[in-house]
Motif scaffolding. Structure first.
Motif, mmCIF file in Angstrom:
data_model
loop_
_atom_site.group_PDB
_atom_site.id
_atom_site.type_symbol
_atom_site.label_atom_id
_atom_site.label_comp_id
_atom_site.label_asym_id
_atom_site.label_seq_id
_atom_site.Cartn_x
_atom_site.Cartn_y
_atom_site.Cartn_z
ATOM 1 N N VAL A 49 0.748 -1.290 0.008
ATOM 2 C CA VAL A 49 0.012 -0.113 0.065
ATOM 3 C C VAL A 49 0.921 1.315 0.310
ATOM 4 O O VAL A 49 0.319 2.372 0.244
ATOM 5 N N SER A 50 2.406 1.229 -0.048
ATOM 6 C CA SER A 50 2.995 2.340 -0.097
ATOM 7 C C SER A 50 2.790 3.289 -1.028
ATOM 8 O O SER A 50 2.948 4.573 -0.860
ATOM 9 N N GLU A 51 2.073 3.070 -2.324
ATOM 10 C CA GLU A 51 1.828 4.147 -3.126
ATOM 11 C C GLU A 51 0.628 5.017 -2.944
ATOM 12 O O GLU A 51 0.437 5.878 -3.083
ATOM 13 N N ARG A 52 -0.180 4.228 -2.194
ATOM 14 C CA ARG A 52 -1.609 4.777 -1.650
ATOM 15 C C ARG A 52 -1.568 5.266 -0.402
ATOM 16 O O ARG A 52 -2.385 6.337 -0.207
ATOM 17 N N LEU A 53 -0.731 4.552 0.412
ATOM 18 C CA LEU A 53 -0.825 5.469 1.948
ATOM 19 C C LEU A 53 0.670 5.755 2.162
ATOM 20 O O LEU A 53 1.599 5.366 2.052
ATOM 21 N N LEU A 104 4.198 0.441 12.324
ATOM 22 C CA LEU A 104 4.779 1.581 11.645
ATOM 23 C C LEU A 104 4.803 1.272 9.950
ATOM 24 O O LEU A 104 3.898 1.569 9.181
ATOM 25 N N ASP A 105 5.911 0.458 9.703
ATOM 26 C CA ASP A 105 6.086 0.086 8.252
ATOM 27 C C ASP A 105 5.011 -0.964 7.777
ATOM 28 O O ASP A 105 4.816 -1.083 6.543
ATOM 29 N N VAL A 106 4.656 -1.849 8.529
ATOM 30 C CA VAL A 106 3.592 -2.713 8.450
ATOM 31 C C VAL A 106 2.414 -2.948 9.319
ATOM 32 O O VAL A 106 2.657 -2.762 10.531
ATOM 33 N N VAL A 107 1.237 -2.756 8.850
ATOM 34 C CA VAL A 107 -0.004 -2.605 9.548
ATOM 35 C C VAL A 107 -0.489 -4.300 9.341
ATOM 36 O O VAL A 107 -0.743 -4.657 8.310
ATOM 37 N N ILE A 108 -0.713 -5.057 10.489
ATOM 38 C CA ILE A 108 -1.246 -6.507 10.445
ATOM 39 C C ILE A 108 -2.627 -6.514 10.734
ATOM 40 O O ILE A 108 -2.876 -5.793 11.680
ATOM 41 N N HIS A 109 -3.541 -6.932 10.175
ATOM 42 C CA HIS A 109 -4.845 -7.180 10.369
ATOM 43 C C HIS A 109 -5.193 -8.744 10.561
ATOM 44 O O HIS A 109 -4.881 -9.319 9.683
ATOM 45 N N VAL A 110 -5.720 -9.184 11.709
ATOM 46 C CA VAL A 110 -5.953 -10.580 11.972
ATOM 47 C C VAL A 110 -7.523 -10.456 12.240
ATOM 48 O O VAL A 110 -7.909 -9.829 13.218
ATOM 49 N N GLN A 111 -8.474 -10.940 11.471
ATOM 50 C CA GLN A 111 -9.778 -10.860 11.579
ATOM 51 C C GLN A 111 -10.347 -12.342 11.519
ATOM 52 O O GLN A 111 -10.062 -13.370 11.297
ATOM 53 N N HIS A 112 -11.821 -12.276 12.288
ATOM 54 C CA HIS A 112 -12.280 -13.456 12.405
ATOM 55 C C HIS A 112 -12.954 -13.622 10.984
ATOM 56 O O HIS A 112 -13.237 -12.605 10.305
ATOM 57 N N ASN A 113 -13.254 -14.843 10.456
ATOM 58 C CA ASN A 113 -13.745 -15.190 9.207
ATOM 59 C C ASN A 113 -14.906 -14.145 8.624
ATOM 60 O O ASN A 113 -15.096 -13.531 7.531
ATOM 61 N N GLU A 114 -16.054 -14.094 9.835
ATOM 62 C CA GLU A 114 -17.024 -13.379 9.403
ATOM 63 C C GLU A 114 -16.783 -11.761 9.267
ATOM 64 O O GLU A 114 -17.276 -11.120 8.348
ATOM 65 N N ASP A 115 -15.832 -11.157 9.948
ATOM 66 C CA ASP A 115 -15.362 -9.696 10.053
ATOM 67 C C ASP A 115 -14.783 -9.534 8.407
ATOM 68 O O ASP A 115 -14.716 -8.636 8.017
ATOM 69 N N ARG A 116 -13.524 -10.459 8.215
ATOM 70 C CA ARG A 116 -13.284 -10.644 6.796
ATOM 71 C C ARG A 116 -13.972 -10.431 5.881
ATOM 72 O O ARG A 116 -13.704 -9.509 4.961
ATOM 73 N N VAL A 117 -15.084 -11.166 5.713
ATOM 74 C CA VAL A 117 -15.911 -11.070 4.642
ATOM 75 C C VAL A 117 -17.045 -9.881 4.813
ATOM 76 O O VAL A 117 -16.937 -8.924 3.528
ATOM 77 N N PHE A 118 -17.400 -9.279 5.950
ATOM 78 C CA PHE A 118 -17.916 -8.002 6.049
ATOM 79 C C PHE A 118 -17.209 -7.071 5.775
ATOM 80 O O PHE A 118 -17.667 -6.067 5.034
ATOM 81 N N TYR A 119 -15.985 -6.734 6.212
ATOM 82 C CA TYR A 119 -15.037 -5.430 5.871
ATOM 83 C C TYR A 119 -14.377 -5.549 4.533
ATOM 84 O O TYR A 119 -13.964 -4.609 4.074
ATOM 85 N N ALA A 120 -13.912 -6.803 4.058
ATOM 86 C CA ALA A 120 -13.480 -7.125 2.676
ATOM 87 C C ALA A 120 -12.562 -6.112 2.256
ATOM 88 O O ALA A 120 -12.511 -5.263 1.447
ATOM 89 N N LEU A 121 -11.329 -6.113 3.362
ATOM 90 C CA LEU A 121 -10.092 -5.214 3.192
ATOM 91 C C LEU A 121 -9.444 -5.416 1.600
ATOM 92 O O LEU A 121 -9.052 -4.400 1.132
ATOM 93 N N GLU A 122 -9.290 -6.568 1.383
ATOM 94 C CA GLU A 122 -8.746 -6.933 0.028
ATOM 95 C C GLU A 122 -9.615 -5.966 -1.181
ATOM 96 O O GLU A 122 -9.012 -5.757 -2.200
ATOM 97 N N ARG A 123 -10.713 -6.018 -0.933
ATOM 98 C CA ARG A 123 -11.550 -5.325 -1.913
ATOM 99 C C ARG A 123 -11.398 -3.592 -2.012
ATOM 100 O O ARG A 123 -11.223 -3.057 -2.994
#
Length: 131
Positions: free
Chosen positions: A31-35, A88-107
């Motif tokens: 995400v370095s180009e966008r953030l 700082l250089d990397v942000v790690i998201h660990v999500q419950h499967n249901e939240d992963r589908v709902f928030y769809a960070l990849e999308r």
């Protein structure tokens, strides 16, 4: 400009630790180009709150032990639904499967390049060898 080697080391170490704790659907995004505030996201998921927290513990331990890093911020640990670890250089998201589908960070970040994850490939190869 692609992510630097330090950020890549963080991503690879965290991904390997997540795989060791049975994380599912790992995706790393540049995400370095966008953030301007971070280089990359690592996204992983699990089927229960307990598993989310185990993955987070494994990632924190590995990054501290191998790279002498601790998160500057941690959010969501108590609930175990979506835990954010900010290195700082990397942000790690660990999500419950249901939240992963709902928030769809990849999308949301679908226009960002995907970072290859050797740890995930090794885990898949090990599964194929076991059969």
């Amino acid at each position: 400009m692609p992510i630097n080697d330090h950020s890549l080391d963080i991503i690879q170490t965290a991904a390997a630790a997540a795989v060791d704790k049975l994380a599912e659907n790992l995706v790393a995004l540049d995400v370095s180009e966008r953030l301007g505030i971070t280089d990359a996201f690592l996204i992983a998921s699990a089927s229960s709150e307990r598993q989310v927290n185990a993955i987070v513990d494994g990632i924190e331990d590995a990054l501290n032990t191998r790279l002498d890093l601790n998160p500057v911020r941690r959010e969501g640990r108590g609930e175990g639904r979506w835990v954010l670890l900010d290195y700082l250089d990397v942000v790690i998201h660990v999500q419950h499967n249901e939240d992963r589908v709902f928030y769809a960070l990849e999308r949301l970040w679908s226009d960002c390049p995907v970072i290859p994850l050797p740890a995930q490939q090794n885990a898949a190869e090990g599964t194929a060898d076991a059969g």
